[in-house]
Design a protein around this motif. Structure first.
Motif, PDB file in Angstrom:
ATOM      1  N   UNK A 159      13.632  -0.096  -1.235  1.00 47.21           N
ATOM      2  CA  UNK A 159      12.656  -0.021  -0.144  1.00 47.21           C
ATOM      3  C   UNK A 159      12.872   1.194   0.734  1.00 47.21           C
ATOM      4  N   UNK A 160      13.899   1.978   0.446  1.00 44.05           N
ATOM      5  CA  UNK A 160      14.103   3.242   1.155  1.00 44.05           C
ATOM      6  C   UNK A 160      12.819   4.064   1.179  1.00 44.05           C
ATOM      7  N   UNK A 161      11.986   3.927   0.166  1.00 42.87           N
ATOM      8  CA  UNK A 161      10.751   4.714   0.082  1.00 42.87           C
ATOM      9  C   UNK A 161       9.857   4.485   1.297  1.00 42.87           C
ATOM     10  N   UNK A 162       9.804   3.263   1.804  1.00 44.58           N
ATOM     11  CA  UNK A 162       9.001   2.993   3.005  1.00 44.58           C
ATOM     12  C   UNK A 162       9.531   3.794   4.195  1.00 44.58           C
ATOM     13  N   UNK A 163      10.859   3.835   4.336  1.00 48.63           N
ATOM     14  CA  UNK A 163      11.451   4.570   5.446  1.00 48.63           C
ATOM     15  C   UNK A 163      11.183   6.060   5.357  1.00 48.63           C
ATOM     16  N   UNK A 164      11.234   6.621   4.149  1.00 44.02           N
ATOM     17  CA  UNK A 164      10.990   8.050   3.981  1.00 44.02           C
ATOM     18  C   UNK A 164       9.549   8.408   4.327  1.00 44.02           C
ATOM     19  N   UNK A 180       9.398  -6.131   0.412  1.00 44.75           N
ATOM     20  CA  UNK A 180       8.429  -5.264   1.082  1.00 44.75           C
ATOM     21  C   UNK A 180       8.250  -5.509   2.573  1.00 44.75           C
ATOM     22  N   UNK A 181       8.586  -6.700   3.078  1.00 50.50           N
ATOM     23  CA  UNK A 181       8.204  -7.055   4.452  1.00 50.50           C
ATOM     24  C   UNK A 181       8.763  -6.091   5.482  1.00 50.50           C
ATOM     25  N   UNK A 182      10.046  -5.751   5.386  1.00 47.57           N
ATOM     26  CA  UNK A 182      10.649  -4.859   6.379  1.00 47.57           C
ATOM     27  C   UNK A 182      10.029  -3.470   6.303  1.00 47.57           C
ATOM     28  N   UNK A 183       9.949  -2.913   5.105  1.00 46.55           N
ATOM     29  CA  UNK A 183       9.377  -1.586   4.955  1.00 46.55           C
ATOM     30  C   UNK A 183       7.916  -1.531   5.344  1.00 46.55           C
ATOM     31  N   UNK A 184       7.174  -2.570   5.035  1.00 48.84           N
ATOM     32  CA  UNK A 184       5.765  -2.674   5.416  1.00 48.84           C
ATOM     33  C   UNK A 184       5.616  -2.519   6.928  1.00 48.84           C
ATOM     34  N   UNK A 185       6.391  -3.295   7.678  1.00 45.17           N
ATOM     35  CA  UNK A 185       6.262  -3.242   9.134  1.00 45.17           C
ATOM     36  C   UNK A 185       6.733  -1.905   9.689  1.00 45.17           C
ATOM     37  N   UNK A 186       7.823  -1.384   9.167  1.00 44.43           N
ATOM     38  CA  UNK A 186       8.347  -0.113   9.659  1.00 44.43           C
ATOM     39  C   UNK A 186       7.346   1.018   9.418  1.00 44.43           C
ATOM     40  N   UNK A 187       6.683   1.019   8.265  1.00 45.79           N
ATOM     41  CA  UNK A 187       5.679   2.043   7.995  1.00 45.79           C
ATOM     42  C   UNK A 187       4.441   1.849   8.871  1.00 45.79           C
ATOM     43  N   UNK A 188       3.989   0.609   9.025  1.00 46.12           N
ATOM     44  CA  UNK A 188       2.805   0.360   9.856  1.00 46.12           C
ATOM     45  C   UNK A 188       3.053   0.758  11.310  1.00 46.12           C
ATOM     46  N   UNK A 240       4.901   3.045  12.292  1.00 47.85           N
ATOM     47  CA  UNK A 240       4.992   4.499  12.351  1.00 47.85           C
ATOM     48  C   UNK A 240       3.642   5.163  12.140  1.00 47.85           C
ATOM     49  N   UNK A 241       2.575   4.381  12.033  1.00 50.80           N
ATOM     50  CA  UNK A 241       1.235   4.935  11.895  1.00 50.80           C
ATOM     51  C   UNK A 241       0.690   4.940  10.489  1.00 50.80           C
ATOM     52  N   UNK A 242       1.493   4.501   9.501  1.00 48.65           N
ATOM     53  CA  UNK A 242       1.018   4.415   8.133  1.00 48.65           C
ATOM     54  C   UNK A 242       0.467   3.031   7.838  1.00 48.65           C
ATOM     55  N   UNK A 243       0.386   2.694   6.556  1.00 48.00           N
ATOM     56  CA  UNK A 243      -0.120   1.364   6.191  1.00 48.00           C
ATOM     57  C   UNK A 243       0.329   1.024   4.786  1.00 48.00           C
ATOM     58  N   UNK A 244       0.306  -0.256   4.483  1.00 53.26           N
ATOM     59  CA  UNK A 244       0.520  -0.758   3.136  1.00 53.26           C
ATOM     60  C   UNK A 244      -0.694  -1.606   2.795  1.00 53.26           C
ATOM     61  N   UNK A 245      -1.384  -1.266   1.702  1.00 54.75           N
ATOM     62  CA  UNK A 245      -2.624  -1.949   1.354  1.00 54.75           C
ATOM     63  C   UNK A 245      -2.530  -2.545  -0.044  1.00 54.75           C
ATOM     64  N   UNK A 246      -3.329  -3.584  -0.258  1.00 60.53           N
ATOM     65  CA  UNK A 246      -3.430  -4.251  -1.547  1.00 60.53           C
ATOM     66  C   UNK A 246      -4.838  -4.001  -2.098  1.00 60.53           C
ATOM     67  N   UNK A 247      -5.142  -4.427  -3.334  1.00 57.41           N
ATOM     68  CA  UNK A 247      -6.508  -4.258  -3.846  1.00 57.41           C
ATOM     69  C   UNK A 247      -7.544  -4.818  -2.871  1.00 57.41           C
ATOM     70  N   UNK A 248      -8.576  -4.036  -2.609  1.00 55.71           N
ATOM     71  CA  UNK A 248      -9.568  -4.411  -1.615  1.00 55.71           C
ATOM     72  C   UNK A 248      -9.329  -3.782  -0.266  1.00 55.71           C
ATOM     73  N   UNK A 249      -8.128  -3.202  -0.051  1.00 51.05           N
ATOM     74  CA  UNK A 249      -7.852  -2.472   1.175  1.00 51.05           C
ATOM     75  C   UNK A 249      -7.198  -3.255   2.289  1.00 51.05           C
ATOM     76  N   UNK A 250      -6.975  -4.549   2.106  1.00 51.80           N
ATOM     77  CA  UNK A 250      -6.337  -5.343   3.149  1.00 51.80           C
ATOM     78  C   UNK A 250      -4.827  -5.214   3.125  1.00 51.80           C
ATOM     79  N   UNK A 251      -4.145  -5.829   4.097  1.00 50.44           N
ATOM     80  CA  UNK A 251      -2.682  -5.789   4.148  1.00 50.44           C
ATOM     81  C   UNK A 251      -2.068  -6.862   3.252  1.00 50.44           C
ATOM     82  N   UNK A 252      -0.778  -6.717   2.970  1.00 50.80           N
ATOM     83  CA  UNK A 252      -0.039  -7.807   2.332  1.00 50.80           C
ATOM     84  C   UNK A 252       0.097  -8.934   3.339  1.00 50.80           C
ATOM     85  N   UNK A 253      -0.189 -10.157   2.907  1.00 50.89           N
ATOM     86  CA  UNK A 253       0.023 -11.334   3.740  1.00 50.89           C
ATOM     87  C   UNK A 253       1.299 -12.028   3.266  1.00 50.89           C
ATOM     88  N   UNK A 254       2.109 -12.456   4.217  1.00 49.36           N
ATOM     89  CA  UNK A 254       3.417 -13.018   3.901  1.00 49.36           C
ATOM     90  C   UNK A 254       3.440 -14.530   4.147  1.00 49.36           C
TER      91      UNK A 254
END
Length: 289
Positions: free
Chosen positions: A195-200, A220-228, A230-244
């Motif tokens: 998940x280092x990739x999310x931080x980078x 993915x949960x930690x990296x998802x939040x850290x990227x979001x 920071x102004x980025x996003x993590x999206x799934x098919x259809x463009x929505x967020x991952x739901x946990x």
């Protein structure tokens, strides 16, 4: 719901806990580390188990009453259970195969989920001495003697006109991911573990990470939040967020894309998720609480 200052305090505490777990991992890294394969073929090592025990105990002491769903201790009956409204998702050692091979880009991931989205998180790369955490905003710090140093704010970057830097896994690749990346103006691809990739991407050092193969929510949960944050996003098919908290899906994720620039989502066509073994996704909506 947690206030902004509460989320910031929780995130800082998670960073301390993740750094402490990272010291456990560092003791095992590049040395003898007994391990075995789990039923799904993924490795579980003595380092995973010891780090998870430290994290679970620390979370219970700091945040009593909040459930913890952690990779190594999650049994089949627990994965089928409905989580509480607030719960932690923990991966004590993400990138175990690379860790056992001696590479340094493994990570510790801890996220607090409220409802169906993370609200505070920490991601620590002990082998690289880097830590990220986020409540409402993302900060990065060096790891100093097993503790996070002074944090500095980081932001994901806009898509560079010269082309995107894509991050790929050393051990995971598939034609679907290659097709998704081919639709974007990628000028360089770098290989990185865990998940280092999310931080980078959150730090503005890369732009996109696409994963069409299977992952779990604690990956993915930690990296998802850290990227979001920071102004980025993590999206799934259809463009929505991952739901946990999708317990009926066994906490499995489908395809996703981590993007430094949210405008890149418009050019993506992620494949529809394959069967997850748990039927349709079941987020922890108000009807489930």
């Amino acid at each position: 719901m947690f206030s902004g200052p509460e989320r910031e305090r929780i995130a800082a505490a998670l960073a301390e806990i993740a750094c402490a777990a990272g010291e456990v991992l560092r003791r095992y890294h590049r040395g003898p580390c007994p391990h075995a394969l789990k039923a799904d073929g993924s490795p579980s090592s003595a380092a995973d188990i010891e780090a998870e025990a430290l994290i679970v105990a620390a979370l219970a002491a700091r945040f009593p009453g909040i459930a913890v769903i952690a990779e190594e201790s999650a049994a089949a009956d627990e994965l089928a259970a409905r989580p509480s409204q607030h719960f932690f998702l923990v991966d004590p050692l993400d990138g175990t195969r690379d860790f056992l091979a001696g590479t340094p880009d493994y990570s510790v991931n801890i996220a607090l989920v409220a409802g169906d989205r993370p609200v505070a998180a920490a991601l620590v790369a002990p082998g690289l001495g880097r830590a990220w955490w986020a409540g409402d905003a993302t900060v990065e710090a060096s790891v100093i003697e097993g503790h996070p140093g002074a944090g500095r704010p980081v932001r994901a970057r806009p898509a560079p006109p010269s082309g995107l830097v894509a991050l790929g896994s050393r051990r995971h690749g598939d034609p679907e991911t290659a097709l998704c990346l081919a639709a974007l103006p990628v000028s360089e691809t770098r290989r990185s573990g865990s998940a280092l990739k999310f931080g980078l991407i959150a730090a503005g050092e890369a732009d996109v990470y696409i994963r069409c193969g299977p992952t779990m929510e604690w990956d993915t949960a930690a990296g998802d939040h850290i990227l979001a944050a920071a102004g980025g996003c993590v999206v799934i098919p259809g463009g929505g967020p991952i739901l946990y908290g999708r317990y009926r899906a066994g906490y499995r994720n489908g395809p996703f894309a981590a993007l430094g620039d949210p405008e890149l989502a418009a050019g993506l066509a992620l494949p529809a998720p394959r069967g997850t073994g748990g039927g349709p996704e079941q987020p922890l909506t108000a009807a489930h609480r």
